[in-house]
Design a protein around this motif. Structure first.
Motif, short mmCIF file in Angstrom:
data_model
loop_
_atom_site.label_atom_id
_atom_site.label_comp_id
_atom_site.label_asym_id
_atom_site.label_seq_id
_atom_site.Cartn_x
_atom_site.Cartn_y
_atom_site.Cartn_z
N UNK A 127 25.79 42.33 52.66
CA UNK A 127 27.07 42.36 51.84
C UNK A 127 27.82 43.59 52.09
N UNK A 128 29.08 43.71 51.64
CA UNK A 128 29.74 44.93 51.87
C UNK A 128 31.03 45.13 51.62
N UNK A 129 31.78 46.24 52.26
CA UNK A 129 33.22 46.55 52.09
C UNK A 129 33.76 47.10 53.28
N UNK A 130 34.84 46.66 53.79
CA UNK A 130 35.66 47.40 54.55
C UNK A 130 36.98 48.10 54.18
N UNK A 131 37.16 49.22 54.50
CA UNK A 131 38.37 49.98 53.96
C UNK A 131 39.14 50.49 55.14
N UNK A 132 40.29 50.03 55.15
CA UNK A 132 41.18 50.57 56.51
C UNK A 132 42.28 51.41 56.07
N UNK A 133 42.23 52.63 56.70
CA UNK A 133 43.21 53.52 56.51
C UNK A 133 44.68 53.20 57.22
N UNK A 134 45.60 52.85 56.25
CA UNK A 134 46.87 52.60 56.75
C UNK A 134 47.50 53.89 56.49
N UNK A 135 48.89 53.96 56.22
CA UNK A 135 49.99 55.11 55.87
C UNK A 135 51.11 54.66 55.03
N UNK A 136 51.38 55.31 54.48
CA UNK A 136 53.01 55.18 53.52
C UNK A 136 53.86 54.81 54.77
N UNK A 137 53.72 55.47 55.76
CA UNK A 137 54.49 55.04 57.06
C UNK A 137 54.71 53.73 57.37
N UNK A 138 53.64 53.10 57.23
CA UNK A 138 53.50 51.72 57.49
C UNK A 138 54.15 50.88 56.54
N UNK A 139 54.80 51.53 55.36
CA UNK A 139 55.53 50.79 54.34
C UNK A 139 57.03 50.78 54.51
N UNK A 140 57.34 51.96 54.90
CA UNK A 140 58.80 52.18 54.64
C UNK A 140 59.37 52.80 56.20
N UNK A 141 58.18 52.78 57.12
CA UNK A 141 58.72 53.60 58.35
C UNK A 141 59.02 55.06 58.24
N UNK A 142 59.14 55.76 59.46
CA UNK A 142 59.23 57.09 59.51
C UNK A 142 59.86 57.58 61.12
N UNK A 143 61.06 58.60 60.59
CA UNK A 143 61.88 58.72 61.97
C UNK A 143 60.73 59.46 62.81
N UNK A 144 60.91 59.08 64.02
CA UNK A 144 60.00 59.45 65.25
C UNK A 144 58.61 58.86 65.24
N UNK A 145 58.33 57.82 64.37
CA UNK A 145 57.00 57.36 64.34
C UNK A 145 57.25 55.88 64.49
N UNK A 146 57.86 55.30 65.39
CA UNK A 146 57.94 53.86 65.35
C UNK A 146 56.36 53.26 65.82
N UNK A 147 55.95 53.95 66.85
CA UNK A 147 54.49 53.47 67.17
C UNK A 147 53.41 53.39 66.11
N UNK A 148 53.44 54.70 65.28
CA UNK A 148 52.39 54.94 64.25
C UNK A 148 52.70 53.91 63.01
N UNK A 149 54.10 53.87 62.65
CA UNK A 149 54.35 52.93 61.75
C UNK A 149 54.12 51.71 61.82
N UNK A 150 54.33 51.16 63.22
CA UNK A 150 54.04 49.80 63.54
C UNK A 150 52.43 49.58 63.46
N UNK A 151 51.63 50.45 63.90
CA UNK A 151 50.38 50.19 63.90
C UNK A 151 49.93 50.31 62.37
N UNK A 152 50.24 51.14 61.48
CA UNK A 152 49.74 51.26 60.25
C UNK A 152 50.33 50.03 59.57
#
Length: 246
Positions: free
Chosen positions: A133-158
C-alpha cells in the motif's frame, strides 16, 4: 527494521532534498533519486538514520526509471509494507511561446510530465505486484493553475500533472494506493534563484502572507499526504502558496 520506504525524485536540491529530510526525520528509509547522482548521494548521506541511498536516474528515460525502481524493490527488506513516492523532479526552459522551440517544449514536458508518468507507473506496478500500500504525491505548480508569462511549456506540464494525478487516484484507489498533487507557489529553491530580484519582489507583493515559502513548507505537505492522517484523501490538489493565485 523500517516498515516504510520513500522514493523521492529531484532529491538533489530544493524541494526534493527537503522532502528527503522530512521523511528521514520520521524514521522512514529514503531513496534519493536525481539525474545528478552525486547530488543524490550527498542528500542521502546527510539524512538522519541509516539505510538511506542516493542514486542517479533520468526520470525522462523509461529504461533508467525501470532499472532504478527494479533495483530499489530488490533491495527492500521483507518488512517493508508501505511505499511513498514523491515526484519532485522538474526543470524550466522559460521563453515567450512565440519564440519557444520544440526542443524547449519537449525538454520540460519530458521531465515534468512524462517523468512523473514513468516513475509513477513503474513504482505502482511493483506495489500492485507485491501487494504493497502507499501514496503518490506529485509536485505540480501554481503556474499549472493560472499559467505564467514565459512558461507555456512549464505551465502545460504542471497542469498535466494534475489531470494525471486524478486519473491515477481513480484507477488505483481500489488497490489502496492514493495519489495527490501539491501546487507550490514561490518557494526558495535553486529554480527560483534564477528569477531577477525585481520580479521576485513583484510576486512577493501578490502573496497575501507577504513572504516567499520555504522548501520545508512543501515537504511538510508531502509528508502529511503520505501519512495515515491523510488515509481518506486521494485525487486532490493542495495549493501551498501563501495565498498566491487563490
Amino acid at each position: 527494521m523500517a516498515t516504510s520506504i520513500a522514493l523521492v525524485t529531484g532529491a538533489g536540491s530544493g524541494i526534493g532534498r527537503a522532502v528527503c529530510r522530512r521523511f528521514a526525520q520520521a524514521g522512514i528509509q529514503v531513496m534519493a533519486i536525481d539525474r545528478n547522482g552525486d547530488e543524490a548521494k550527498s542528500t542521502a548521506s546527510a539524512l538522519e538514520g541509516a539505510g538511506h541511498q542516493g542514486m542517479s536516474c533520468d526520470v525522462a528515460s523509461q529504461t533508467q526509471v525501470n532499472e532504478t525502481v527494479e533495483n530499489i524493490i530488490k533491495s527492500m527488506g521483507k518488512d517493508i509494507r508501505t511505499v511513498s513516492l514523491i515526484n519532485s523532479a522538474g526543470i524550466t526552459r522559460d521563453k515567450g511561446f512565440l519564440k519557444m522551440t520544440e526542443e524547449e517544449w519537449d525538454a520540460v514536458n519530458d521531465v515534468n510530465l512524462k517523468g512523473t508518468f514513468l516513475t509513477t507507473q513503474a513504482v505502482c506496478r511493483a506495489m500492485v505486484t507485491k501487494g504493497l500500500t502507499g501514496s503518490i504525491v506529485n509536485i505540480s505548480s501554481i503556474s499549472g493553475k493560472g499559467g505564467n508569462m514565459g512558461q507555456a511549456n512549464y505551465a502545460a506540464s504542471k497542469s498535466g500533472v494534475v489531470g494525471f494525478t486524478k486519473t491515477v487516484a481513480k484507477e488505483l484507489g481500489s488497490k489502496n494506493i492514493r495519489c495527490n498533487a501539491i501546487m507550490p507557489g514561490m518557494i526558495e529553491t535553486p529554480m527560483i534563484a534564477t528569477i531577477p530580484d525585481k520580479v521576485q519582489a513583484m510576486v512577493k507583493q501578490m502573496i497575501p502572507m507577504g513572504e516567499i515559502g520555504k522548501p520545508e513548507d512543501i515537504a511538510n505537505a508531502c509528508f502529511f499526504l503520505s501519512s495515515d492522517q491523510a488515509r481518506y484523501i486521494t485525487g486532490q490538489t493542495i495549493e501551498v502558496t501563501g495565498g498566491l493565485g487563490m
